[in-house]
Design a protein around this motif. Structure first.
Motif, PDB file in Angstrom:
ATOM      1  N   UNK A 213       0.836  -1.196   0.000  1.00 39.47           N
ATOM      2  CA  UNK A 213       0.000   0.000   0.000  1.00 39.47           C
ATOM      3  C   UNK A 213       0.873   1.249   0.000  1.00 39.47           C
ATOM      4  N   UNK A 214       0.442   2.251  -0.748  1.00 40.56           N
ATOM      5  CA  UNK A 214       1.150   3.534  -0.819  1.00 40.56           C
ATOM      6  C   UNK A 214       2.573   3.353  -1.334  1.00 40.56           C
ATOM      7  N   UNK A 215       3.467   4.257  -0.933  1.00 41.98           N
ATOM      8  CA  UNK A 215       4.838   4.264  -1.441  1.00 41.98           C
ATOM      9  C   UNK A 215       5.788   3.768  -0.363  1.00 41.98           C
ATOM     10  N   UNK A 216       6.379   2.618  -0.614  1.00 44.77           N
ATOM     11  CA  UNK A 216       7.216   1.963   0.377  1.00 44.77           C
ATOM     12  C   UNK A 216       8.674   2.345   0.182  1.00 44.77           C
ATOM     13  N   UNK A 229       9.290 -11.802  -7.916  1.00 45.64           N
ATOM     14  CA  UNK A 229       7.830 -11.941  -7.876  1.00 45.64           C
ATOM     15  C   UNK A 229       7.248 -12.381  -9.217  1.00 45.64           C
ATOM     16  N   UNK A 230       6.117 -13.093  -9.135  1.00 42.49           N
ATOM     17  CA  UNK A 230       5.296 -13.354 -10.313  1.00 42.49           C
ATOM     18  C   UNK A 230       4.389 -12.152 -10.584  1.00 42.49           C
ATOM     19  N   UNK A 231       3.839 -11.572  -9.510  1.00 42.30           N
ATOM     20  CA  UNK A 231       2.971 -10.396  -9.638  1.00 42.30           C
ATOM     21  C   UNK A 231       3.345  -9.370  -8.581  1.00 42.30           C
ATOM     22  N   UNK A 232       3.329  -8.096  -8.974  1.00 45.18           N
ATOM     23  CA  UNK A 232       3.593  -6.996  -8.046  1.00 45.18           C
ATOM     24  C   UNK A 232       2.581  -5.886  -8.307  1.00 45.18           C
ATOM     25  N   UNK A 233       2.096  -5.282  -7.240  1.00 44.77           N
ATOM     26  CA  UNK A 233       1.293  -4.065  -7.343  1.00 44.77           C
ATOM     27  C   UNK A 233       1.775  -3.109  -6.253  1.00 44.77           C
ATOM     28  N   UNK A 234       2.380  -1.990  -6.663  1.00 41.52           N
ATOM     29  CA  UNK A 234       2.881  -1.032  -5.687  1.00 41.52           C
ATOM     30  C   UNK A 234       2.877   0.373  -6.266  1.00 41.52           C
ATOM     31  N   UNK A 235       2.624   1.362  -5.415  1.00 41.10           N
ATOM     32  CA  UNK A 235       2.605   2.762  -5.833  1.00 41.10           C
ATOM     33  C   UNK A 235       3.912   3.447  -5.460  1.00 41.10           C
ATOM     34  N   UNK A 257      12.843 -13.444 -13.417  1.00 39.16           N
ATOM     35  CA  UNK A 257      12.568 -14.476 -14.421  1.00 39.16           C
ATOM     36  C   UNK A 257      11.169 -15.072 -14.263  1.00 39.16           C
ATOM     37  N   UNK A 258      10.600 -14.995 -13.058  1.00 38.40           N
ATOM     38  CA  UNK A 258       9.254 -15.567 -12.853  1.00 38.40           C
ATOM     39  C   UNK A 258       8.141 -14.564 -13.141  1.00 38.40           C
ATOM     40  N   UNK A 259       8.499 -13.326 -13.475  1.00 39.79           N
ATOM     41  CA  UNK A 259       7.508 -12.252 -13.586  1.00 39.79           C
ATOM     42  C   UNK A 259       6.424 -12.572 -14.607  1.00 39.79           C
ATOM     43  N   UNK A 260       5.168 -12.308 -14.202  1.00 39.09           N
ATOM     44  CA  UNK A 260       4.027 -12.375 -15.109  1.00 39.09           C
ATOM     45  C   UNK A 260       3.370 -11.006 -15.248  1.00 39.09           C
ATOM     46  N   UNK A 261       3.272 -10.282 -14.126  1.00 33.50           N
ATOM     47  CA  UNK A 261       2.679  -8.947 -14.131  1.00 33.50           C
ATOM     48  C   UNK A 261       3.396  -8.071 -13.115  1.00 33.50           C
ATOM     49  N   UNK A 262       3.950  -6.964 -13.572  1.00 35.02           N
ATOM     50  CA  UNK A 262       4.562  -5.969 -12.694  1.00 35.02           C
ATOM     51  C   UNK A 262       3.819  -4.657 -12.904  1.00 35.02           C
ATOM     52  N   UNK A 263       3.179  -4.182 -11.850  1.00 35.60           N
ATOM     53  CA  UNK A 263       2.391  -2.946 -11.900  1.00 35.60           C
ATOM     54  C   UNK A 263       3.062  -1.984 -10.920  1.00 35.60           C
ATOM     55  N   UNK A 264       3.873  -1.079 -11.438  1.00 37.01           N
ATOM     56  CA  UNK A 264       4.759  -0.277 -10.612  1.00 37.01           C
ATOM     57  C   UNK A 264       4.490   1.208 -10.775  1.00 37.01           C
ATOM     58  N   UNK A 265       4.360   1.903  -9.657  1.00 30.85           N
ATOM     59  CA  UNK A 265       4.217   3.349  -9.684  1.00 30.85           C
ATOM     60  C   UNK A 265       5.554   4.027  -9.936  1.00 30.85           C
TER      61      UNK A 265
END
Length: 400
Positions: A213-216, A229-235, A257-265
């Protein structure tokens, strides 16, 4: 009922002398707590308890929980039941716990990592549950010292029966959060990290799905590389240079190498010529190229329109772009503002000038029917400009 309770004027039943079929009929009516109490009586009863026909259960652990530390969940035809175990100084549960809707079982013992570990290991032996959730949350109950936290982390790291933790929730204040990250060693299915102020540190475990959550402040690319990660969601506030290095490493097979979805702010507008420099990227036409992808553990299905394709050394293809301007729900139409942004990106990408525009001035057309007493023309225009500005910092990468 506790094993120490006695019923006056009742004849004790020699249950263990009954034939196996008769005992099984009795056991079939017992709930989780009754089986647990029976298993504590002796080595023989523990062995019998392990071999009973029981419902499948999953286990959640909350070592610093105020009211309970271990929860077994079982599903049946009527839904499901939670059986919650709590270590407490008194065998009498509090009024609050008695009023809860779940079953509660107080265990009179000190609250320590030794008693927590003994309880969990006994439950594992008897019920063989899958470890579903682990929760480290001391934000509202009591402050946990560094040494105490390390002792619990060491127990988790060395309990091989737990296997891979399916869901890990962490909300520990500084400096405990940093201590957690640096000392946890168990691979995780989904990690939900709620504290953002910790400094950058080293980690030594993998995470399939990361939600922040938010900006880490603690989440940099070294941490992302180790999480794999396979999936990431971060702002977060990653830079164009950060994104370039991430994609360069991915293309060369060095990380993620395992990445499927990276959603990066990002902390600045994505400038694709800088991000994709030297990566042999190909821009796909947003009007004609639509590809579907699943995420959130395959629970959701979205469409990705256009984007830049890059190819890893092993032939794997990834598409990068803006989530806001290029992703829709399955089969939803392309919006005009998405086409406008694609035309701008295409013009810049195909120009001989290596520099992108310093500033983008969006022209907002107000559609009919959106204005009312609460939504003025000026308010609508400002809102749309703000969304588009934020959307240009919304980086997404899909690996097909």
């Amino acid at each position: 009922m506790s094993s120490s309770d006695t019923l006056p004027n009742r004849t004790r039943i020699p249950l263990l002398r009954f034939p196996q079929l008769v005992r099984n009929e009795v056991f079939a009516f017992w709930d989780i707590f009754e089986i647990y109490e029976f298993s504590l009586l002796s080595k023989v009863t523990k062995s019998i308890s392990k071999n009973m026909k029981k419902r499948n259960t999953s286990m959640s652990l909350e070592p610093f929980g105020e009211d309970h530390q271990v929860t077994l969940s079982s599903k049946d035809e009527d839904g499901g039941t939670l059986y919650q175990f709590s270590k407490c100084p008194s065998i009498e549960p509090s009024d609050q716990l008695l009023n809860e809707s779940y079953d509660y079982h107080p265990i009179s013992t000190e609250n320590s990592v030794k008693t927590f570990g003994s309880l969990v290991e006994h439950i594992q032996d008897v019920f063989a549950p899958e470890t579903n959730h682990v929760i480290f949350d001391n934000s509202s109950y009591r402050q946990v010292g560094e040494e105490e936290l390390k002792s619990y982390l060491n127990w988790f790291n060395n309990n091989k029966k737990l296997g891979k933790i399916q869901n890990l929730y962490v909300d520990i204040k500084v400096p405990g959060f940093k201590v957690f990250l640096e000392n946890w060693r168990v691979d995780v299915g989904m990690m939900d990290a709620r504290f953002n102020e910790s400094e950058v540190c080293t980690v030594d475990f993998k995470v399939d799905r990361l939600v922040v959550s938010d900006r880490a402040k603690w989440l940099d690319f070294n941490v992302l590389r180790r999480f794999d990660c396979c999936e990431i969601a971060t702002e977060n506030t990653f830079s164009n240079q950060d994104m370039h290095l991430l994609l360069k490493d991915w293309k060369e097979g060095k990380s993620n190498r395992r990445a499927r979805l990276l959603w990066l702010g990002m902390g600045e507008r994505a400038k694709w010529k800088k991000i994709l420099e030297g990566l042999d990227a190909a821009l796909r036409d947003l009007r004609t190229v639509r590809r579907s992808f699943r995420f959130n553990n395959n629970k959701e299905l979205w469409d990705f329109h256009g984007g830049f394709d890059i190819t890893r050394i092993d032939g794997k293809v990834a598409t990068v772009g803006y989530c806001y301007f290029q992703v829709t729900d399955e089969d939803d139409p392309i919006e005009p503002y998405m086409l406008e942004e694609y035309d701008r990106i295409s013009r810049v990408w195909n120009s001989v000038d290596n520099d992108e525009e310093e500033e983008i001035e969006d022209v907002i057309v107000v559609p009919e029917g959106v204005l009312n007493e609460y939504n003025t023309e000026q308010g609508y225009i400002e809102s749309q400009k703000r969304q588009r500005k934020e959307g240009r910092r919304d980086f997404i990468m899909i690996v097909w």
